[in-house]
Every structure is written in structure tokens, then in C-alpha cells.
Design a protein around this motif. Structure first.
Motif, PDB file in Angstrom:
ATOM      1  N   LEU A 134     -10.508 -33.108  -4.082  1.00  0.00           N
ATOM      2  CA  LEU A 134     -10.751 -33.358  -2.663  1.00  0.00           C
ATOM      3  C   LEU A 134     -11.541 -32.207  -2.038  1.00  0.00           C
ATOM      4  CD1 LEU A 134      -7.281 -34.811  -1.592  1.00  0.00           C
ATOM      5  CD2 LEU A 134      -9.404 -36.068  -2.003  1.00  0.00           C
ATOM      6  N   LEU A 135     -11.240 -30.974  -2.442  1.00  0.00           N
ATOM      7  CA  LEU A 135     -11.999 -29.835  -1.931  1.00  0.00           C
ATOM      8  C   LEU A 135     -13.466 -29.928  -2.340  1.00  0.00           C
ATOM      9  CD1 LEU A 135      -9.770 -26.648  -2.425  1.00  0.00           C
ATOM     10  CD2 LEU A 135     -10.420 -27.753  -0.292  1.00  0.00           C
ATOM     11  N   ARG A 136     -13.706 -30.334  -3.569  1.00  0.00           N
ATOM     12  CA  ARG A 136     -15.097 -30.414  -4.039  1.00  0.00           C
ATOM     13  C   ARG A 136     -15.884 -31.463  -3.260  1.00  0.00           C
ATOM     14  NH1 ARG A 136     -12.624 -29.921  -9.070  1.00  0.00           N
ATOM     15  NH2 ARG A 136     -13.049 -32.067  -9.712  1.00  0.00           N
ATOM     16  N   VAL A 137     -15.300 -32.633  -3.075  1.00  0.00           N
ATOM     17  CA  VAL A 137     -16.054 -33.668  -2.360  1.00  0.00           C
ATOM     18  C   VAL A 137     -16.160 -33.346  -0.880  1.00  0.00           C
ATOM     19  CG1 VAL A 137     -15.412 -35.460  -4.025  1.00  0.00           C
ATOM     20  CG2 VAL A 137     -14.053 -35.191  -1.936  1.00  0.00           C
ATOM     21  N   ALA A 138     -15.215 -32.530  -0.380  1.00  0.00           N
ATOM     22  CA  ALA A 138     -15.282 -32.132   1.030  1.00  0.00           C
ATOM     23  C   ALA A 138     -16.308 -31.029   1.258  1.00  0.00           C
ATOM     24  CB  ALA A 138     -13.903 -31.688   1.518  1.00  0.00           C
ATOM     25  N   ALA A 159      -4.292 -25.782   0.518  1.00  0.00           N
ATOM     26  CA  ALA A 159      -2.997 -26.278   0.973  1.00  0.00           C
ATOM     27  C   ALA A 159      -3.157 -27.569   1.775  1.00  0.00           C
ATOM     28  CB  ALA A 159      -2.290 -25.213   1.814  1.00  0.00           C
ATOM     29  N   LEU A 160      -4.176 -27.626   2.627  1.00  0.00           N
ATOM     30  CA  LEU A 160      -4.415 -28.833   3.421  1.00  0.00           C
ATOM     31  C   LEU A 160      -4.814 -30.001   2.531  1.00  0.00           C
ATOM     32  CD1 LEU A 160      -6.335 -27.220   6.415  1.00  0.00           C
ATOM     33  CD2 LEU A 160      -4.062 -28.280   6.505  1.00  0.00           C
ATOM     34  N   ALA A 161      -5.677 -29.735   1.543  1.00  0.00           N
ATOM     35  CA  ALA A 161      -6.062 -30.800   0.611  1.00  0.00           C
ATOM     36  C   ALA A 161      -4.854 -31.271  -0.185  1.00  0.00           C
ATOM     37  CB  ALA A 161      -7.160 -30.296  -0.323  1.00  0.00           C
TER      38      ALA A 161
END
Length: 200
Positions: A134-138, A159-161
Motif C-alpha cells: 500500500l505504501l508503494r502504490v501510495a 503504521a497508517l498503511a
């Protein structure tokens, strides 16, 4: 001639492990984790029971391998067809809904895996891997929990992801229990992603 043997053995071991994991996933897709009896998995994979235990000393380690295979499939899907939403939240929601569609093709398997993860029966890095994806796509592909000092936001972002991944797992379990529709999950995931990833 001997120089090629380790590589041959390694390929053989990889293929054998893949057969075992595929056999376990096929059994779980029909009857959940309970159907993944080690002897049955070995028979279906065409390996001796002792061989199976050398690869996976416990049933829960085998379940963890199936979980890992599912996240591998999701990552491959994202590489082939990256999400194109304009915002980080939109891209993250796209990934999670793609994962939902993939898992719901095999609802028994999805139920078995999600229950095992939520009840902590399986020590699998599924949540961390999903959060990293999710971090990568964000758009934040630096390592989570960065050591760049107090002003480095990546520890908080990770942490949020991870929290968003946790919301998704809960919502998917609710869908498997018949308490959510796909449309309801999508709406809730989009809202959660917008709130959690707003400052990305």
C-alpha cells in the motif's frame, strides 16, 4: 558435471514446495484450514509425508506459506497492472478491492486464511507485506520505520498503511460472514483510505 547438481536440486526443491503449497491451497478452498490435513496434502502433492514435514514442520507453517502465495499473486497483479487513481488513497483502495475480488473467487480459502491471521494462529508477515504494498502504490516506497530522524514520516505512514490493511481484513471477514456486500466494503475502504492516507 557435479557443478550443475545443486542448481538442479534447488529447482526440484522449489517445484516440490510449490506443489505442496498449491495442494494445500486447493484443499483449503474446498474445506477451510480443517481440510488441510498433512497426510492429505502430501498425497495430493505427490510427496512422502516425511518430505512434507521437512518443508513445513507444522500445519500452521503451511498455512503461512499459502498466505504468502496469495500476497505474491497480488503483488504480481499490481506489477502487471498498476492502479491509476489520482490520489494515494484511491490507489490503495484499488489494491485492496482487487485483493477482495481475488480472494472471493475462493471464499472457503479466503475465510480460512483471514480467520487464521486475525486469530493469530499463523505467524505470517501478511499485514506487513500488504502495508508495504500500500505504501508503494501510495507513492512512499522508502523502507518503513525509517531511521531518517524525528521528521521522517515513514514510520507513521507504515503504521497508517497497516491500519488500513487491518480495516480491510475485518471488512473482508464481515463479507464472508454475510454481513457486508462488496459495494459496502468498497465504500468503507474508500472512506478509511481517505481518512488514513489523507496526509500522504
Amino acid at each position: 558435471m557435479d557443478g550443475g547438481r545443486p542448481g538442479v536440486r534447488s529447482r526440484g526443491q522449489h517445484q516440490r514446495r510449490k506443489r505442496i503449497v498449491s495442494a494445500a491451497a486447493a484443499l483449503a478452498s474446498r474445506g477451510g484450514v480443517e481440510a488441510m490435513q498433512m497426510r492429505t496434502v502430501a498425497e495430493r502433492a505427490g510427496v512422502a509425508l516425511g518430505t512434507l514435514y521437512r518443508y513445513f514442520p507444522s500445519k500452521m507453517e503451511l498455512v503461512a506459506a499459502v498466505v504468502g502465495e496469495e500476497i505474491d499473486l497480488l503483488e504480481s497483479s499490481i506489477e502487471r497492472r498498476p492502479p491509476h487513481a489520482a490520489t494515494p488513497a484511491g490507489r490503495a483502495a484499488d489494491v485492496l478491492m482487487r485483493a477482495t475480488r481475488g480472494l472471493m473467487r475462493e471464499p472457503e480459502l479466503a475465510d480460512a486464511l483471514i480467520r487464521s491471521l486475525i486469530t493469530a494462529e499463523v505467524d505470517a508477515p501478511f499485514g506487513d507485506r500488504l502495508a508495504g504494498l500500500l505504501l508503494r502504490v501510495a507513492g512512499s516506497d522508502r523502507p518503513p520505520g525509517g531511521t531518517g530522524g524525528g521528521d521522517d514520516p515513514d514510520g507513521e505512514r507504515f503504521a497508517l498503511a497497516g491500519s488500513l490493511a487491518g480495516v480491510w481484513m475485518h471488512e473482508l471477514l464481515e463479507m464472508l460472514r454475510g454481513r457486508r456486500t462488496y459495494e459496502q466494503i468498497q465504500q468503507r475502504i474508500e472512506i478509511a483510505a481517505d481518512r488514513l492516507l489523507r496526509d500522504f
